[in-house]
Design an enzyme around this catalytic site. Structure first.
Site, mmCIF file in Angstrom:
data_model
loop_
_atom_site.group_PDB
_atom_site.id
_atom_site.type_symbol
_atom_site.label_atom_id
_atom_site.label_comp_id
_atom_site.label_asym_id
_atom_site.label_seq_id
_atom_site.Cartn_x
_atom_site.Cartn_y
_atom_site.Cartn_z
ATOM 1 N NE ARG A 98 -3.067 -2.066 3.010
ATOM 2 C CZ ARG A 98 -2.323 -3.975 3.344
ATOM 3 N NH1 ARG A 98 -0.736 -4.213 3.149
ATOM 4 N NH2 ARG A 98 -3.943 -4.315 3.647
ATOM 5 N NE ARG A 149 -26.014 -13.120 -4.161
ATOM 6 C CZ ARG A 149 -26.986 -13.470 -4.701
ATOM 7 N NH1 ARG A 149 -27.633 -14.645 -3.741
ATOM 8 N NH2 ARG A 149 -27.689 -12.868 -5.235
ATOM 9 C CG ASP A 186 -31.380 -14.621 -5.496
ATOM 10 O OD1 ASP A 186 -30.522 -14.474 -5.165
ATOM 11 O OD2 ASP A 186 -32.276 -14.206 -4.616
ATOM 12 C CD GLU A 187 -33.305 -20.503 -9.630
ATOM 13 O OE1 GLU A 187 -33.123 -20.179 -10.813
ATOM 14 O OE2 GLU A 187 -33.676 -21.456 -8.781
ATOM 15 C CG ASP A 188 -36.997 -16.435 -6.094
ATOM 16 O OD1 ASP A 188 -35.646 -15.196 -6.582
ATOM 17 O OD2 ASP A 188 -37.633 -16.002 -5.680
ATOM 18 C CD GLU A 200 -27.632 -15.107 1.197
ATOM 19 O OE1 GLU A 200 -27.946 -15.182 0.326
ATOM 20 O OE2 GLU A 200 -27.273 -15.843 2.358
ATOM 21 C CG ASP A 201 -29.117 -10.373 0.678
ATOM 22 O OD1 ASP A 201 -28.784 -10.390 -0.202
ATOM 23 O OD2 ASP A 201 -30.257 -11.553 0.655
#
Length: 760
Positions: free
Chosen positions: A431, A539, A555-557, A643-644
């Site tokens: 850094r 994810r 999400d898939e839905d 996780e959200d």
């Protein structure tokens, strides 16, 4: 001629008179000292020679003849080298880099010795290391070793002094002469000299010490740490007094000091002279003689008055109502007052000659403190008065940043120490000082991700960079193998139609293989399928397939239109450091249960944007996976919908900012989508309704019984466990929602850029 002789005679006489009056005094002094040469060797001037030395202070406040003599820098250096033979150690000569090549930078802590309890403070240091992402329980993997013996207090008069350290460490098979070892120390030496002697030979070990003398400090090898008390918090800690981006009110005092005045011994000279700058108005300097058991035996004529004035002012009140705070040396070079001033946004004025400032290898103290000289103490008031108001504000804001980033807890002090050592192992990927001294700080900027400022979400505004104009749609799918649900097909078509979409990546989180390529819809952008490991935290793994700055997590839905995606992406480009999305939650404190909770009910407040439909910077994938310890990721994998919350908590902890909600069609709240699972009870998959961005998660489903209540309580438990790990609640609430221009206005649809957002 007679007149000329008269003038010559008068001139000659006047010259003799001048020589007698002005030169005779010096001749008498010369004769005086010549007669005293046989009196024995002594230091000159002696403070008792009042006839020869003009007194600018009372004799009682000056050093007494009986005080122990102060060691010169050369003598201190010699004392250090006599105890530590490796005074010329550098990383190249005293550190084995080969231990770090296979497993990277891993740290092993020795098990504690039986019958040798450690102090509370050293216990905090060991726990901080064990909580770090670098800790390993296997010594064969370690690159750096930490002793289990308490080495913090090496004052022989202290009750925490550990004896026979030399014999103990030589018996460790991993000691190897101290090579690749790091020793922590807060107090060294004892009365009267308080030298740097630790009482044992550290060999080739690195030393992380408070009150480090620049004469004994080995640059690029040792690390100077701040002196902190045993009450210093393990995690989080109290915040600073100055809020971010705020201007503090004009403070009552310009310069203050309140502390003990040592009557004798090392460190007494500076503190004894502080009363000279006290004016009782905007400069307050208060001292007390009540220090030690025999202070009355050494008290001087000022003590009684000083003790009375000392009790008239409250220390915390002075600290928080002054612009500058004097931080003089004590018996040792460091002082607790240093961290107290930083936290209070009181600019430290350092009077400790030879002190190697904490983490000076990384921190630019010229932006947060005034470094003065003990010899020029009387010039301090005029010096601080000359500092312009705008620079004073910059100083104050920098003190708050440094306090919060590196000093507010034992965890941050220890982790900063480890990160500095890690940077030394790879100088080409270390850094820069800019990263260490600019928000969010060096601990939250991973050099493994990049060393270029434009690759991080924090520096766009400062340097005129812009995030990429394309995004990657990242869809997590848990559909049954061999078939694709209608929602994911519609979602792929809607997202691929966006002019800003660069690619679509599908994370297939089911043990059955994904459908063949011919079963997937045809799109105008590349479509990549990644076989996942059926973990919720996966994810947020930094997949190499994701190359754009922006990530649209889905999400898939999830049900989204192309207009919604386009507008949300344009909003994110203006706020690339935040999470920008659609479905939201709001956290709250439940005083009855004494714990945190959250609700998805429509309120004016929001603090969580579900990653089932949200934009964020891809750097947060690396931060989630590499910065957070493995224990937190295991927590996410074990609790549904955690996780959200963890991603939102992480981003809020880094930025200190809330997420942003954008325009959302009403149907997102009305339709409760059900996720198709790989199979009932499959590990790593959420229960039905738990992952949908439209499903309200503030109450369990009716008729679900105890199982439904348990599934609902898991996210609540997650929120409380995360707050416990961070030591505070990082989430920040907001009442902001961003809509397109003319949204819901009674004007022609042709004048609106996103008319479809208003359709039911």
């Amino acid at each position: 001629m007679q007149t000329r002789k008269k003038y010559i005679f008068l001139t000659f006489l006047a010259s003799w008179l001048l020589l007698f009056f002005f030169g005779g005094d010096q001749l008498r002094r010369l004769a005086f000292f010549s007669g005293r040469k046989s009196d024995g060797r002594r230091n000159w001037p002696r403070w008792t020679d009042r006839s020869l030395l003009k007194s600018f202070a009372d004799p009682e406040e000056l050093q007494r003849d009986g005080d122990p003599p102060l060691l010169s820098p050369r003598e201190r250096r010699a004392a250090w080298l006599s105890a530590h033979g490796s005074g010329s150690c550098r990383m190249e000569t005293c550190f084995d880099f080969s231990r770090c090549e296979r497993h990277g930078f891993k740290v092993f802590t020795y098990p504690q010795q039986r019958g040798q309890p450690v102090s509370e403070t050293y216990g905090k240091i060991l726990r901080s290391i064990e909580r770090s992402r670098y800790h390993t329980p296997r010594p064969e993997e370690a690159c750096l070793f930490i002793l289990g013996i308490d080495t913090l207090d090496r004052d022989r008069l202290s009750g925490h002094f550990v004896r026979h350290v030399d014999e103990t460490i030589r018996g460790f098979p991993l000691w190897n002469g101290g090579r690749n070892h790091l020793i922590f120390n807060l107090y060294s030496g004892t009365w009267p000299g308080y030298t740097g002697d630790l009482g044992f030979d550290i060999g080739q070990a690195m030393l992380a010490r408070a009150s480090f003398d620049s004469q004994s400090f080995r640059p690029g090898f040792d690390i100077s740490i701040p002196l902190f008390s045993k009450e210093h918090p393990q995690r989080a800690g109290d915040g600073g007094r100055l809020q971010r981006h705020s201007v503090p009110p004009k403070k009552k005092y310009l310069l203050v000091f309140k502390g003990k005045r040592y009557l004798t011994g090392i460190g007494s000279g500076t503190r004894n002279a502080l009363h000279h700058i006290h004016n009782g108005k905007d400069i307050i300097s208060l001292t007390t003689c009540k220090h030690g058991k025999d202070w009355e035996r050494h008290k001087d004529t000022r003590c009684d008055k000083d003790n009375v004035d000392y009790e008239r002012f409250d220390y915390q009140e002075l600290l928080h109502n002054s612009t500058f705070c004097i931080v003089p040396r004590g018996r040792r070079l460091g002082s607790f007052r240093f961290l107290e001033a930083l936290q209070a946004a009181c600019i430290p004025v350092l009077l400790s000659d030879g002190w190697e400032l904490p983490f000076a290898e990384a921190i630019d103290w010229g932006r947060a403190a005034v470094v003065g000289s003990e010899r020029l103490l009387l010039q301090i008031p005029s010096a601080v008065r000359c500092i312009q108001p705008e620079r004073v504000l910059a100083f104050q804001q920098q003190t708050q940043f440094l306090w919060d980033a590196y000093f507010s807890s034992v965890d941050k002090i220890v982790h900063t120490t480890l990160e500095i050592i890690r940077d030394r192992l790879s100088p080409h990927r270390s850094r820069s000082r800019f990263l260490w001294n600019t928000l969010p700080g060096g601990l939250l900027v991973l050099p493994d991700f990049s060393t270029h400022l434009a690759d991080f979400p924090f520096y766009y505004l400062q340097h005129g960079y812009s995030p990429s104009k394309k995004f990657t749609a990242f869809i997590r799918a848990v559909s049954q193998g061999g078939s694709l649900s209608q929602p994911i097909l519609r979602l792929i078509q809607a997202v691929s139609a966006s002019q800003h979409c660069a690619q679509i990546v599908v994370l297939w989180s089911c043990e059955k293989p994904p459908p063949p390529s011919g079963r997937w819809p045809q799109t105008t952008v590349p479509l990549t399928i990644i076989q996942g490991r059926r973990k919720l935290s996966e994810r947020f793994f930094p997949f190499e397939a994701v190359r754009t700055d922006a990530v649209l997590s889905l999400d898939e839905d999830t049900v989204l239109s192309t207009s919604e995606v386009d507008f949300a992406f344009l909003v994110w480009r203006s706020f690339p450091e935040r999470i920008v999305g659609f479905p939201t939650l709001s956290h709250f404190w439940d005083p009855e249960q004494g714990r945190w909770g959250y609700t998805s009910k429509w309120t004016n407040e929001l603090s969580i944007v579900l990653t089932a439909a949200a934009f964020y910077h891809r750097y947060y994938h690396s931060l989630f996976t590499k910065y957070l310890p493995a224990g937190l990721r295991e927590l996410v994998d074990g609790l549904a919908a955690c996780e959200d919350i963890l991603m939102n908590v992480l981003v809020a902890a880094v930025t200190k900012l809330p997420p942003i909600k954008v325009t959302q069609r009403k149907q997102h709240k009305e339709v409760v989508a059900q996720q198709a699972e790989c199979r009932d009870g499959a590990a790593g998959t959420a229960p039905p309704g738990q992952r949908s961005p439209s499903a309200p998660r503030s109450a369990p489903a009716k008729g679900s019984g105890s199982a439904g209540s348990r599934r609902f309580s898991q996210p609540q438990d997650c929120l409380n466990q995360l707050a416990d790990w961070f030591g505070y609640m990082p989430l920040v609430s907001s009442q902001l929602r961003l809509d397109p221009v003319l949204f819901k206005d009674q004007v022609s649809v042709l004048r609106k850029k996103y008319p479809s957002l208003e359709k039911p």
